[in-house]
Every structure is written in C-alpha cells, then in structure tokens.
Design an enzyme around this catalytic site. Structure first.
Site, PDB file in Angstrom:
ATOM      1  N   GLN A  74       0.796  -1.219   0.000  1.00 26.66           N
ATOM      2  CA  GLN A  74       0.000   0.000   0.000  1.00 26.66           C
ATOM      3  C   GLN A  74       0.838   1.283   0.000  1.00 26.66           C
ATOM      4  OE1 GLN A  74      -2.619  -1.796   3.274  1.00 26.66           O
ATOM      5  NE2 GLN A  74      -4.085  -0.512   2.204  1.00 26.66           N
ATOM      6  N   ASP A 105       2.216   0.451  -8.036  1.00 26.10           N
ATOM      7  CA  ASP A 105       3.558   0.530  -8.633  1.00 26.10           C
ATOM      8  C   ASP A 105       4.419   1.595  -7.957  1.00 26.10           C
ATOM      9  OD1 ASP A 105       2.660  -1.376 -10.356  1.00 26.10           O
ATOM     10  OD2 ASP A 105       2.985  -0.225 -12.203  1.00 26.10           O
ATOM     11  N   ARG A 157       3.823   0.213  12.973  1.00 27.76           N
ATOM     12  CA  ARG A 157       3.543  -1.105  12.424  1.00 27.76           C
ATOM     13  C   ARG A 157       3.645  -1.015  10.908  1.00 27.76           C
ATOM     14  NH1 ARG A 157      -2.021  -4.299  11.443  1.00 27.76           N
ATOM     15  NH2 ARG A 157      -0.985  -6.087  10.518  1.00 27.76           N
ATOM     16  N   HIS A 215       1.373  -9.140   4.675  1.00 28.88           N
ATOM     17  CA  HIS A 215       0.190  -8.287   4.495  1.00 28.88           C
ATOM     18  C   HIS A 215      -0.229  -8.372   3.018  1.00 28.88           C
ATOM     19  CE1 HIS A 215      -2.058  -4.784   6.526  1.00 28.88           C
ATOM     20  NE2 HIS A 215      -2.646  -4.949   5.358  1.00 28.88           N
ATOM     21  N   ASN A 225      -1.457 -10.858   8.412  1.00 30.39           N
ATOM     22  CA  ASN A 225      -2.501  -9.868   8.597  1.00 30.39           C
ATOM     23  C   ASN A 225      -3.805 -10.373   8.005  1.00 30.39           C
ATOM     24  OD1 ASN A 225      -3.385  -7.046   9.284  1.00 30.39           O
ATOM     25  ND2 ASN A 225      -3.910  -7.108   7.100  1.00 30.39           N
ATOM     26  N   GLU A 226      -4.801 -10.540   8.860  1.00 29.18           N
ATOM     27  CA  GLU A 226      -6.161 -10.852   8.447  1.00 29.18           C
ATOM     28  C   GLU A 226      -6.294 -12.048   7.505  1.00 29.18           C
ATOM     29  OE1 GLU A 226      -7.775  -7.251   6.823  1.00 29.18           O
ATOM     30  OE2 GLU A 226      -7.762  -6.241   8.748  1.00 29.18           O
ATOM     31  N   ASN A 258      -7.768  -6.254  14.508  1.00 32.27           N
ATOM     32  CA  ASN A 258      -8.075  -5.215  13.523  1.00 32.27           C
ATOM     33  C   ASN A 258      -9.584  -5.056  13.492  1.00 32.27           C
ATOM     34  OD1 ASN A 258      -5.384  -5.513  12.888  1.00 32.27           O
ATOM     35  ND2 ASN A 258      -5.691  -5.972  10.723  1.00 32.27           N
ATOM     36  N   TYR A 275     -12.969  -2.464  12.193  1.00 30.19           N
ATOM     37  CA  TYR A 275     -13.473  -1.287  11.493  1.00 30.19           C
ATOM     38  C   TYR A 275     -14.971  -1.074  11.653  1.00 30.19           C
ATOM     39  CZ  TYR A 275      -8.902  -0.976   9.327  1.00 30.19           C
ATOM     40  OH  TYR A 275      -7.559  -0.832   9.139  1.00 30.19           O
ATOM     41  N   GLU A 296      -5.184  -2.475  14.245  1.00 31.37           N
ATOM     42  CA  GLU A 296      -5.698  -1.558  13.221  1.00 31.37           C
ATOM     43  C   GLU A 296      -7.069  -1.038  13.633  1.00 31.37           C
ATOM     44  OE1 GLU A 296      -6.026  -2.858   9.100  1.00 31.37           O
ATOM     45  OE2 GLU A 296      -4.050  -3.785   9.234  1.00 31.37           O
TER      46      GLU A 296
HETATM   47  C1  GBH Z   1      -7.732  -3.677   6.629  1.00 32.38           C
HETATM   48  O1  GBH Z   1      -8.655  -4.633   6.206  1.00 32.38           O
HETATM   49  C2  GBH Z   1      -6.412  -3.956   5.969  1.00 32.38           C
HETATM   50  O2  GBH Z   1      -5.548  -4.644   6.836  1.00 32.38           O
HETATM   51  C3  GBH Z   1      -5.731  -2.733   5.435  1.00 32.38           C
HETATM   52  O3  GBH Z   1      -4.708  -3.104   4.561  1.00 32.38           O
HETATM   53  C4  GBH Z   1      -6.758  -1.844   4.763  1.00 32.38           C
HETATM   54  O4  GBH Z   1      -6.172  -0.737   4.135  1.00 32.38           O
HETATM   55  C5  GBH Z   1      -7.718  -1.387   5.820  1.00 32.38           C
HETATM   56  O5  GBH Z   1      -8.338  -2.471   6.422  1.00 32.38           O
HETATM   57  C6  GBH Z   1      -8.833  -0.488   5.303  1.00 32.38           C
HETATM   58  O6  GBH Z   1      -9.648  -1.181   4.413  1.00 32.38           O
HETATM   59  O7  GBH Z   1     -16.033  -6.319  -0.751  1.00 32.38           O
HETATM   60  O8  GBH Z   1     -16.527  -4.025  -0.468  1.00 32.38           O
HETATM   61  O9  GBH Z   1     -17.414  -5.609   1.060  1.00 32.38           O
HETATM   62  C7  GBH Z   1      -9.971  -4.429   6.568  1.00 32.38           C
HETATM   63  C8  GBH Z   1     -10.752  -5.629   6.147  1.00 32.38           C
HETATM   64  C9  GBH Z   1     -11.577  -4.802   4.040  1.00 32.38           C
HETATM   65  C10 GBH Z   1     -12.597  -6.592   5.228  1.00 32.38           C
HETATM   66  C11 GBH Z   1     -12.822  -4.639   3.190  1.00 32.38           C
HETATM   67  C12 GBH Z   1     -13.837  -6.414   4.432  1.00 32.38           C
HETATM   68  C13 GBH Z   1     -14.870  -5.727   2.503  1.00 32.38           C
HETATM   69  C14 GBH Z   1     -14.819  -5.102   1.145  1.00 32.38           C
HETATM   70  N1  GBH Z   1     -11.892  -5.357   5.342  1.00 32.38           N
HETATM   71  N2  GBH Z   1     -13.568  -5.859   3.142  1.00 32.38           N
HETATM   72  S1  GBH Z   1     -16.286  -5.291   0.189  1.00 32.38           S
END
Ligand code: GBH
Length: 492
Positions: free
Chosen positions: A26, A59, A84, A129, A173-174, A314, A316, A386
């Site tokens: 990223q 890239d 991290r 990751h 990671n995840e 992690n 969200y 996270e």
């Molecule tokens: C984290 O994942 C990652 O570790 C990190 O790299 C990332 O930048 C950050 O979150 C923010 O996204 O198909 O539209 O329903 C979070 C995990 C990412 C899991 C999105 C669920 C659903 C996308 N989530 N995902 S969707």
C-alpha cells in the site's frame, strides 16, 4: 458528548502504547526495483484492473521505498511509540524461498528499522500483508499445505535478519481477507473465485503457517531476543437484529472471528464446533462426500493451540444479523450475506456510511468484540493492531477525529469497566495510500498524500494533530484543537 464529570476516566493506563500502521504494497511502490519479484498484487492489478475502482495499482503508491525519511519525520511529529509496517516477501526473497536473499531488499528494511530506533520508535513488523510472491501463488499459494513450511522459512529469514531489533511480530494480517474474502469474491488477489473449497483449505494452512512461525520463534529466537509474536485478525462485530436472531448471529461471529481465532486462543483448540457441524452439513448437501472444512488432527489441534503472545485485533465496522426467510436471495459472504448460515447481514440506518461501501460507523462494536473475546477465550492481552476511518479526502477531517475519539473511548471503557487488558492502539493509517480495490479513492490517512506530485507530498490532516495531542496527553482529555471543534475535549 462526554460530560466533564467523566474526564478523569479519559486517561489511558501508564503503560498503554500508541502507534500507526501501514503495509508494504500500500505504500512502498518500487514494485520492480533491483531484484524484487512480482507479488500477487502486482499481477492482480494488471490482470484485473477493472476490479479496482480507479484502475490504479501500487507501482509507485506513496513511494516510501524512496521517501521513508519523510515517513520517519511524520512518525516523530505524531509522537507514536511504535510503527507497524510490513515486509514484502518478494522484496526480501525474490524466489519466494531462502535460497536467495535480496541485498537491496534487506538494506531497505534495515535502514527503516534503524531509523525508527534512532528516533525512539519501536518497529512492529507484519510478515505477511497480502503480497505473496507470484511464484508461490502459481504453486497454489495458501491452498497448498506446503506453504506452512515456505512461510516458516521466510519467517526464519526475517527473524535472523531483523530479530535483534524487532521485538513485536505479526505473522499474517487478516487471514479472513486472505482466505474468505479472496476466494469467495475474487475482489482481492489472487482473484480466484472458489467459495466451496478454497477458503477452507486456506483457513487451515494460514493457521498452520502461523503456528509454525510462532513455534520457530518460541524455540529458537525467544531466548535471545525476548520478543512477542502473534497473528492479526480482522473482526466484524455482528449484532442480532432481534432476540430471535441471537443464534444465527453467534454462528456468524464464529464464522468470521472463531474460524481464525478458536484454533489458536480457545482452551480446547480446533475449529469452533458449531462451524464444524454447519460446514459438514452444507458440504454433504452440496453433494461432497465429506466436509469441505479440512480435518484438524489431534496433533494439529495441539500444534496450533496456544501459539500466541497477545491478540492482534483489527476492527473497522459492524453488521446486524437476521435469519434469512425461506427462499430469500442471499449474496456472497462476506461482502453481502452469510448464505452458508442462512443469515442476512444488514446495517442500521443509525450507522453513518463512509466512502468505503463496506464501512458503516458503529463505535460500540469494538467494545462488544473485546467482551466477546473475553467471554470465549478468557483473559487475553489485546493489541488493537488496526482501527481507522475512510473518506474522500480533505485535511479538515472532523469525521475521522470523531471516529478515532469514539473508538478509543470504547476501548477505555473496555479497559476500565470490563477489565480487559488492551495494551496498545494502532491507527490505520499513517498516510493516504493504495486502498486495494478502492484504489486511491477511499482515504484512511492521518496525512494527506498528493499523488500527483513526484515527491508524493505529505501534509498533516486535522486528525494527525488530534492523534498527536491524545498521545502527548496520554488521554482523550485533550486540549482544544484549534482547527476543529472537538466536542469531547472537556476544555469547558
Ligand atoms: C484492513 O482490512 C487492511 O488490513 C488494510 O490493509 C486496509 O487498508 C484497511 O483495512 C482499510 O480497508 O467487498 O466491499 O465488502 C480491513 C478488512 C476490508 C474486510 C474490506 C472487508 C470488505 C470489502 N476489510 N472488506 S467489500
């Protein structure tokens, strides 16, 4: 709004640490410098550009491979205790294997780690990751049982090279995204859709890979380096829509949290029993001869169980769960519903939406998850590895400040009221970066990045100032921020 009578409760425990996170693909860019080989994300963004919202790739990204000095400056500005970041497997081991170690790759991470330490910032390193060497994907990637050994060898290389200075490691990671998200939807690399078999194979082999790396560290490195190592799991909070939906909600939690945590953290080990049963029944109904969830032998259960030094969390967002009605059409797990469990996943109209389609704001979710973990796995030390908020941009990001404040407040409640041992908080993310299939559109950064400038100029947002003041005060009771009106600042 938090009343001032509560302000004394807004201090974090003295040992509590604050950090920020990023990941190699990223931010680094430099996708083909020196002898680095291609990762599955280099391939995926080329072959499936149509899936990425702005057809972009990593890239160049934030070009941190060249601009790491500025990253260090920002970390110092924020005053974080730790940073991290992740190591790119194909940058250090271009063949995927330790038969050849890239001098330039190693030099980059050595320089970064040393610069962090010179500035009093602890490196917290993720080994994986999501940027698997493409060569290993061609051999089946995370669905090939041998990957446990390949990963152990990569981990050994990293421990030998950096273990003298890196004291906290995250193996993977995840795995939920690596396995469930990847193979159910094809929306993340490697872009293969195979929902009935692949997620479950991947589930087992990410666990085995993690366990091997943990056991290797435990046996050969811990006595000299005295570090800690665990996995970082992505947890949705699932909440029943009505009392009748409690059972299906618990299944959804076991399917998201339990399938990747129960084998490691529970007293008994192995798959969550309710999941084992449901997947067995589903597989038989689908005409398979046995369950598609691979067996964990007694030996494997023991091997995986207890391979942790902390819980890496992690988090969200949340979903409401209700039992599907008969004949109701369900969309795929985990982006829509949970068809394997006859569950509909919904969101509350009270949860504000964000720039990411999957992300609705429900701060109480993080405390509920911490309670769920305690109830199911007992007392754990938890590092929030996270937590962060996406929007479409702008440096006056009050929405992000609110998210951080409310989530950190829920964590404080978990620490003080529920007596849960949360010892660290990691903001995702240091700066705007390549947000996977959302490209550069959805922005999670504390710093704005100008992706049109060759210097990828980084500018602090209001949230960076807010986070900095929280870290400095070691408290959510922070002095009034001039740029924004912070309702919980308790300065009245
Ligand atoms: C984290 O994942 C990652 O570790 C990190 O790299 C990332 O930048 C950050 O979150 C923010 O996204 O198909 O539209 O329903 C979070 C995990 C990412 C899991 C999105 C669920 C659903 C996308 N989530 N995902 S969707």
């Amino acid at each position: 709004v938090i009343s001032c009578g509560f302000c004394g409760e807004l201090n974090f425990p003295p040992e509590f640490k604050f950090g920020v996170a990023s990941s190699a693909y990223q931010i680094e860019g430099a996708w083909n410098v020196s002898d680095k080989s291609e990762s599955i994300w280099d391939t995926f963004t080329r072959e499936h550009a149509d899936i990425i919202s702005d057809r972009s790739n990593g890239d160049v990204a934030c070009d941190s491979y060249h601009l790491w000095r500025r990253d260090i400056e920002m970390l110092v500005e924020l005053g974080v205790h730790f940073y991290r970041f992740s190591i790119s497997w194909p940058r250090v081991l271009p063949t995927g294997f330790p038969n050849y170690i890239s001098e330039d790759g190693v030099k980059y991470y050595n320089t970064l780690i040393n610069a962090l330490l010179e500035n009093g910032i602890e490196p917290l390193v993720t080994l994986y990751h999501w940027d698997l060497p493409q060569r290993l994907q061609d051999l089946g990637g995370w669905t090939n049982p041998h990957i446990a050994e390949w990963f152990e060898n990569y981990a050994r290389t990293a421990f030998e090279l950096f273990g003298d200075r890196v004291k906290t490691w995250i193996t993977i990671n995840e795995p939920f995204v690596v396995c469930d998200m990847a193979y159910n939807t094809g929306l993340v690399a490697p872009g293969i859709i195979d929902p009935e078999i692949a997620p479950y194979l991947c589930n087992k082999y990410t666990l085995m890979a993690h366990a091997r790396a943990w056991r290797l560290y435990d046996k050969e490195f811990r006595h000299k380096y005295h570090g800690k190592i665990s996995i970082a799991n992505q947890l949705f909070w699932f909440q029943p829509l009505t009392d009748e939906d409690k059972e299906v909600t618990e299944l959804a939690l076991e399917n998201c949290v339990g399938r990747y945590s129960h084998p490691i953290y529970s007293k008994k080990g192995g798959w969550p029993p309710s999941i084992e049963k449901t997947i067995h029944d589903n597989s038989r109904r689908q005409g398979y001869l046995k369950s598609n969830l691979p067996v964990l032998t007694k030996q494997e259960i023991e091997y995986i169980k207890g391979t942790y030094d902390f819980f890496g969390l992690n988090h969200y967002t949340s979903r409401l769960v209700r039992k599907a009605e008969t004949g109701e059409k369900l969309s795929p797990w985990p982006i829509g519903d949970a068809p394997d469990f006859d569950a509909r996943l919904l969101v509350s109209p009270h949860w504000p939406k964000t720039s990411s389609s999957w992300f609705f704001v429900n701060p109480p979710g993080i405390r509920k998850l911490l309670q769920w973990l305690k109830k199911n796995y007992g007392d754990l030390t938890v590092l929030v590895t996270e937590n962060g908020f996406p929007n479409l941009g702008g440096v006056e990001d009050v929405d992000r400040i609110n998210y951080y404040r409310d989530n950190m407040h829920e964590i404080l409640l978990a620490i003080k009221k529920d007596k849960i041992n949360v010892t660290a908080y990691t903001a995702w993310t240091l700066m705007d970066n390549y947000e996977w299939m959302d490209g550069y559109k959805s922005k999670f950064g504390l710093y704005h990045v100008d992706f049109t400038s060759p210097q990828r100029t980084r500018t602090p947002k209001a949230s960076a100032e807010y986070y900095k003041s929280v870290i400095k005060a070691h408290s959510l009771k922070v002095p009034h921020i001039i740029r924004v009106n912070n309702p919980s600042s308790c300065s009245r």
